[in-house]
Design a protein around this motif. Structure first.
Motif, short mmCIF file in Angstrom:
data_model
loop_
_atom_site.label_atom_id
_atom_site.label_comp_id
_atom_site.label_asym_id
_atom_site.label_seq_id
_atom_site.Cartn_x
_atom_site.Cartn_y
_atom_site.Cartn_z
N GLY A 13 58.16 3.04 16.47
CA GLY A 13 59.47 2.93 17.11
C GLY A 13 60.04 1.53 17.00
N LEU A 14 59.19 0.54 17.17
CA LEU A 14 59.66 -0.84 17.05
C LEU A 14 60.06 -1.16 15.61
CD1 LEU A 14 57.12 -2.61 19.41
CD2 LEU A 14 59.52 -2.08 19.87
N LEU A 15 59.29 -0.66 14.65
CA LEU A 15 59.64 -0.88 13.23
C LEU A 15 60.96 -0.20 12.88
CD1 LEU A 15 56.17 -0.45 11.48
CD2 LEU A 15 57.49 -2.56 11.75
N GLU A 16 61.12 1.04 13.33
CA GLU A 16 62.35 1.78 13.04
C GLU A 16 63.54 1.12 13.73
OE1 GLU A 16 65.60 4.41 13.12
OE2 GLU A 16 64.50 3.89 14.93
N GLY A 17 63.35 0.69 14.96
CA GLY A 17 64.42 0.01 15.68
C GLY A 17 64.82 -1.30 15.02
N ALA A 18 63.83 -2.05 14.55
CA ALA A 18 64.11 -3.31 13.85
C ALA A 18 64.86 -3.04 12.55
CB ALA A 18 62.82 -4.06 13.59
N SER A 19 64.50 -1.97 11.85
CA SER A 19 65.20 -1.67 10.59
C SER A 19 66.65 -1.30 10.84
CB SER A 19 64.47 -0.56 9.82
OG SER A 19 64.67 0.70 10.41
N LEU A 20 66.93 -0.61 11.95
CA LEU A 20 68.32 -0.30 12.29
C LEU A 20 69.10 -1.57 12.60
CD1 LEU A 20 70.54 1.77 12.86
CD2 LEU A 20 69.68 1.93 15.20
N ALA A 45 67.77 2.20 2.48
CA ALA A 45 66.65 3.01 1.98
C ALA A 45 65.40 2.80 2.85
CB ALA A 45 66.35 2.66 0.54
N LEU A 46 65.14 1.56 3.19
CA LEU A 46 63.99 1.27 4.05
C LEU A 46 64.15 1.91 5.43
CD1 LEU A 46 61.31 -0.21 4.53
CD2 LEU A 46 62.65 -2.19 5.23
N HIS A 47 65.34 1.77 5.99
CA HIS A 47 65.59 2.37 7.30
C HIS A 47 65.47 3.90 7.23
CE1 HIS A 47 67.28 3.39 11.14
NE2 HIS A 47 68.24 4.07 10.55
N GLY A 48 65.99 4.51 6.20
CA GLY A 48 65.88 5.96 6.05
C GLY A 48 64.44 6.43 5.99
N PHE A 49 63.62 5.71 5.24
CA PHE A 49 62.20 6.03 5.14
C PHE A 49 61.52 5.90 6.50
CE2 PHE A 49 57.82 4.50 4.49
CZ PHE A 49 57.28 5.62 3.87
N LEU A 50 61.77 4.79 7.19
CA LEU A 50 61.17 4.58 8.50
C LEU A 50 61.67 5.59 9.53
CD1 LEU A 50 61.17 0.68 8.68
CD2 LEU A 50 59.20 2.19 8.32
N PHE A 51 62.94 5.98 9.42
CA PHE A 51 63.51 6.97 10.34
C PHE A 51 62.81 8.32 10.19
CE2 PHE A 51 66.60 10.36 11.23
CZ PHE A 51 66.91 10.06 12.54
N ALA A 78 67.02 7.61 21.17
CA ALA A 78 66.84 6.16 21.05
C ALA A 78 66.93 5.70 19.60
CB ALA A 78 65.48 5.76 21.62
N ALA A 79 66.61 6.57 18.67
CA ALA A 79 66.65 6.19 17.25
C ALA A 79 68.08 6.00 16.75
CB ALA A 79 65.95 7.26 16.41
N PHE A 80 69.05 6.53 17.46
CA PHE A 80 70.44 6.46 17.01
C PHE A 80 71.23 5.34 17.69
CE2 PHE A 80 69.16 10.75 16.00
CZ PHE A 80 69.65 10.89 14.70
N VAL A 81 70.63 4.68 18.65
CA VAL A 81 71.31 3.65 19.42
C VAL A 81 70.72 2.28 19.07
CG1 VAL A 81 71.80 2.83 21.77
CG2 VAL A 81 71.68 5.28 21.30
N PRO A 82 71.56 1.32 18.69
CA PRO A 82 71.01 -0.02 18.44
C PRO A 82 70.27 -0.53 19.68
CG PRO A 82 73.25 0.10 17.65
CD PRO A 82 72.99 1.38 18.41
#
Length: 97
Positions: A13-20, A45-51, A78-82
């Motif tokens: 979650g922290l990695l995906e949030g940081a990528s966003l 691309a990185l964010h999409g993979f992590l998502f 939470a994944a859709f909100v900065p």
């Protein structure tokens, strides 16, 4: 933190949030202010993979630790909100000690 399912979920979650955050506040300004469109291609691309990994891990964690639907939908939202994943991580940390 990696030693259990919830810990692995929190890290992802922290990695995906940081990528966003990087995509929205670094790559997008590079594209629109500096004309460097490659930044969005790479960060996107990185964010999409992590998502995708995050969503799969959300389903797995919900099943494995028997999360209620409230937690599942909260994790998805939470994944859709900065900064949403950072707030979710804090909530998980305080609720599941």
């Amino acid at each position: 933190m990696f030693n259990n399912d919830l810990g692995r979920f929190r890290i992802m979650g922290l990695l995906e949030g940081a990528s966003l955050i990087i995509l929205l506040f670094v790559a997008m300004p590079f594209k629109y202010m500096l004309g460097i469109s490659e930044a969005v291609s790479i960060a996107g691309a990185l964010h999409g993979f992590l998502f995708i990994i995050y969503m799969m891990l959300t389903v797995y964690t919900t099943y494995k630790i028997r999360w209620s639907l409230k937690w599942f939908f909260g994790a998805v939202a939470a994944a859709f909100v900065p900064f949403g994943n950072f707030l979710l991580d804090r909530r998980i940390h305080t609720s599941f000690k």
